[in-house]
Design an enzyme around this catalytic site. Structure first.
Site, mmCIF file in Angstrom:
data_model
loop_
_atom_site.group_PDB
_atom_site.id
_atom_site.type_symbol
_atom_site.label_atom_id
_atom_site.label_comp_id
_atom_site.label_asym_id
_atom_site.label_seq_id
_atom_site.Cartn_x
_atom_site.Cartn_y
_atom_site.Cartn_z
ATOM 1 C CB CYS A 1 -3.303 -4.821 19.340
ATOM 2 S SG CYS A 1 -2.018 -4.092 18.466
ATOM 3 C CE LYS B 1 -4.863 -8.958 4.352
ATOM 4 N NZ LYS B 1 -4.294 -10.113 4.187
ATOM 5 C CG HIS C 1 3.983 -1.325 2.577
ATOM 6 N ND1 HIS C 1 2.872 -2.114 2.215
ATOM 7 C CD2 HIS C 1 3.910 -1.826 3.842
ATOM 8 C CE1 HIS C 1 2.553 -2.878 3.308
ATOM 9 N NE2 HIS C 1 3.068 -2.586 4.368
ATOM 10 C CE LYS D 1 1.830 1.850 10.812
ATOM 11 N NZ LYS D 1 1.598 0.427 10.326
ATOM 12 C CG HIS E 1 -0.526 -0.077 2.493
ATOM 13 N ND1 HIS E 1 0.331 0.663 3.064
ATOM 14 C CD2 HIS E 1 -0.648 -1.053 3.578
ATOM 15 C CE1 HIS E 1 0.797 0.565 4.202
ATOM 16 N NE2 HIS E 1 0.074 -0.742 4.573
ATOM 17 C CG HIS F 1 -2.547 -4.376 14.109
ATOM 18 N ND1 HIS F 1 -1.310 -4.448 14.647
ATOM 19 C CD2 HIS F 1 -2.290 -4.461 12.651
ATOM 20 C CE1 HIS F 1 -0.462 -4.500 13.645
ATOM 21 N NE2 HIS F 1 -0.728 -4.428 12.492
HETATM 22 N N1 MSP Z 1 8.249 -7.206 8.590
HETATM 23 C C1 MSP Z 1 8.681 -6.003 9.633
HETATM 24 C C2 MSP Z 1 9.872 -4.949 9.300
HETATM 25 C C3 MSP Z 1 11.195 -6.162 9.231
HETATM 26 S S1 MSP Z 1 12.813 -5.128 8.865
HETATM 27 C C4 MSP Z 1 13.846 -6.073 9.422
HETATM 28 C C5 MSP Z 1 7.484 -4.898 9.251
HETATM 29 N N2 MSP Z 1 6.972 -4.949 7.908
HETATM 30 S S2 MSP Z 1 5.637 -4.191 7.691
HETATM 31 O O1 MSP Z 1 5.430 -4.335 6.259
HETATM 32 O O2 MSP Z 1 4.753 -4.139 8.489
HETATM 33 O O3 MSP Z 1 6.157 -2.502 7.621
HETATM 34 C C6 MSP Z 1 7.273 -2.158 6.589
HETATM 35 C C7 MSP Z 1 7.669 -0.922 6.758
HETATM 36 O O4 MSP Z 1 6.543 -0.239 6.279
HETATM 37 C C8 MSP Z 1 7.659 -0.078 8.118
HETATM 38 O O5 MSP Z 1 8.858 0.661 8.117
HETATM 39 C C9 MSP Z 1 6.677 0.763 8.254
HETATM 40 O O6 MSP Z 1 6.488 1.637 9.186
HETATM 41 C C10 MSP Z 1 6.046 0.762 6.847
HETATM 42 N N3 MSP Z 1 4.772 1.516 6.772
HETATM 43 C C11 MSP Z 1 3.614 0.503 6.971
HETATM 44 N N4 MSP Z 1 2.753 1.163 6.776
HETATM 45 C C12 MSP Z 1 3.010 2.665 6.971
HETATM 46 C C13 MSP Z 1 2.293 3.841 6.713
HETATM 47 N N5 MSP Z 1 0.909 4.001 6.703
HETATM 48 N N6 MSP Z 1 3.056 5.003 6.556
HETATM 49 C C14 MSP Z 1 4.384 4.713 6.503
HETATM 50 N N7 MSP Z 1 4.903 3.758 6.641
HETATM 51 C C15 MSP Z 1 4.144 2.568 6.908
HETATM 52 O O7 MSP Z 1 7.296 -4.121 9.898
#
Ligand code: MSP
Length: 516
Positions: free
Chosen positions: A158, A312, A36, A309, A33, A161
């Site tokens: 949580c 899913k 990410h 935030k 999304h 979430h």
């Molecule tokens: N798998 C772990 C990371 C392991 S690194 C050794 C994880 N994955 S995640 O998919 O949940 O998140 C990955 C990255 O995406 C994180 O830096 C997280 O902060 C970022 N983001 C997820 N949603 C986000 C937003 N809505 N805004 C900005 N970044 C976000 O955590």
């Protein structure tokens, strides 16, 4: 955020500065999304910026494929975990291709190279006496893959979430994190810039000062993970294996000279939700394994949608392709980099991206390119005149280039782009004043148009880390040779580089205005 000089040793020795940049690896049960994408685009722009400086760059991303969350998702879909992660990891590869992400490697934690590195790294920690067997009982959020304290919960759920936590109890190996409190504080003291921005550094310090408990690092309840080398009944807890990806990809287990050439001069980009893992656990794990902690941890805020935030569980995710299909890849990249200062939370809305698109891309950049090409067509038979060395824009450009270089170097893309747009606005203003479209062809008209073309050439260079396609297209329309990313900064952004005598192309608007 300067590159790191002189780190390379042995057969990787080089005098070229090196820039190793990583993103977190993404959980594959989620779909990519724009939250990410936000992390990705920042890392990509920094990688491109350093390439433009001539640095040796290694840009790593990938997917985090172990853990309960994944195993349960596979089961729910009636497929094996491996089949599940093969299919879902692909979605991230495709999403990043679609956003023009220029990563040099894509690591998957299910790859053999990673299993080998994890086992080697964690065996070191074990051999160094920093693990012990114990019983863990705690409240667990599967979505976070993390334990929660009773006091953190909101209505028993949580806090991130909003879903119920589960009581987990099992015999685990523990990592003696508590033994590292003092060493971590010393490390923070000795490296005041290791975690940035300072608000996030303070957050990490607060966690350490609040007291560190040993953490459980293995599981017996699942087989989906990296097997613990000294006790095959256990697999490593997903976070423990995931963090090691940063070492796997640079040869920790199989190429010590390569590893030494990149580590510890890494720039880890991460979101604020994973500060504890990266800024507390990870440096301690490195210390426990006998390697230096990571040199730079750059923590960004969240991209929120209507103040929340994306996740899913909240069903408020926006796929990067939904936006790029609509606005174009570079416009989305620009919005993500320009709208939110690094370290603070940003908010996504269609009104916000549309307003920025119209103001900055359609009215300013796109309009400048279009009007210059049109007037060069009508007043100079389509052949671009050379830059005027005495133009007022020469000084504006010098300041803008210096400011943009400083901002990119400090990891502040929004400031770098803000500076770049000053040059665009000043160039438009210069044209408004001179009104070359009303004047007779002659030296004055050539001077003003040549300077506008030169400003556009410099703008193309400065925006190339953020908007690679746009940069290449401006370059092409100006009749310049080669590709902007093959130029080098700052030297190629010196005023006077536009040669003149090139056919300037009039073409469709780069960013057609959108209705608001
Ligand atoms: N798998 C772990 C990371 C392991 S690194 C050794 C994880 N994955 S995640 O998919 O949940 O998140 C990955 C990255 O995406 C994180 O830096 C997280 O902060 C970022 N983001 C997820 N949603 C986000 C937003 N809505 N805004 C900005 N970044 C976000 O955590």
């Amino acid at each position: 955020m300067g590159p790191d000089r002189g780190a390379a040793r042995g057969r990787y020795a080089t005098s070229v500065p090196r820039f190793y940049v990583t993103t977190p690896i993404y959980y594959v049960n989620d779909v990519p999304h724009i939250g990410h994408a936000y992390t990705m685009v920042i890392a990509d722009a920094l990688a491109r910026w350093h390439r433009l400086q001539g640095d040796d760059v290694f840009f790593l991303t990938g997917t985090d494929e172990h853990g309960d969350k994944i195993a349960r998702a596979a089961e729910a879909h009636g497929v094996s975990p491996q089949e599940w992660v093969d299919a879902t990891s692909r979605r991230f590869v495709e999403a990043w291709e679609g956003l023009d992400i220029s990563n040099d490697d894509f690591i998957r934690t299910t790859e053999p190279r990673h299993h080998i590195a994890v086992q080697q790294f964690l065996q070191k920690i074990h051999d160094n006496g920093f693990t012990e067997l114990g019983v863990y009982s705690g409240l667990y959020c599967v979505s976070c893959e993390d334990y929660k304290k009773e006091s953190e919960l909101i209505d028993g759920n949580c806090p991130i979430h909003g879903t119920p936590v589960e009581l987990l109890e099992e015999e685990n190996y523990f990592f003696k994190l508590s033994a590292f409190e003092g060493r971590l504080l010393e490390w923070y003291e000795a490296n005041p810039d290791a975690v940035r921005p300072s608000s996030k550094r303070n957050e990490a310090l607060g966690i350490i000062r609040g007291g560190l408990e040993d953490i459980s690092i293995t599981r017996t309840s699942t087989r989906w993970g990296v097997e613990v080398p000294w006790d095959s009944a256990h697999v490593f807890y997903v976070w423990y294996d995931a963090l090691v990806n940063y070492l796997t990809a640079i040869g920790y287990a199989d190429d010590p000279a390569r590893f030494d050439s990149w580590w510890p001069a890494v720039h880890h980009i991460l979101g604020k939700d994973i500060i504890r893992f990266h800024c507390v656990w990870w440096p301690a794990m490195c210390m426990a394994a006998g390697i230096d902690p990571p040199a730079h941890l750059l923590v960004h805020g969240w991209l929120l949608v209507s103040g929340e935030k994306m996740s899913k569980s909240r069903a408020n995710q926006i796929a990067p392709s939904d936006l790029t299909d609509d606005f174009g890849v570079d416009a989305v990249r620009y919005f993500l980099l320009r709208d939110t200062p690094f370290g603070t939370d940003g908010d996504f809305s269609y009104e916000g991206i549309t307003a920025r698109y119209n103001a900055d891309l359609a009215n300013n950049l796109g309009n400048l390119l279009a009007r210059v090409a049109t007037v060069v067509g009508s007043k100079c038979d389509g052949m671009g005149p050379g830059a005027d060395p005495d133009s007022r824009l020469a000084a504006v450009s010098a300041t803008v280039v210096a400011d943009a270089i400083a901002a990119w170097g400090e990891g502040q893309p929004h400031l770098a782009l803000e500076a770049t747009w000053r040059l665009i606005r000043e160039t438009n203003a210069e044209l408004e004043t001179a009104e070359p479209w009303k004047a007779e062809p002659g030296p004055a008209v050539s001077a003003v148009l040549g300077s506008a073309l030169e400003a556009l050439r410099i703008v193309a260079l400065l925006v190339s880390p953020a908007m690679p396609d746009t940069s290449a297209e401006i370059w092409r329309r100006l009749g310049l040779d080669g590709r902007p990313e093959d130029r080098r900064l700052p030297q190629d952004a010196t005023w006077g580089g536009y040669p003149g005598g090139r056919a300037v192309e009039k073409a469709a608007p780069l960013f057609p205005r959108r209705s608001e």
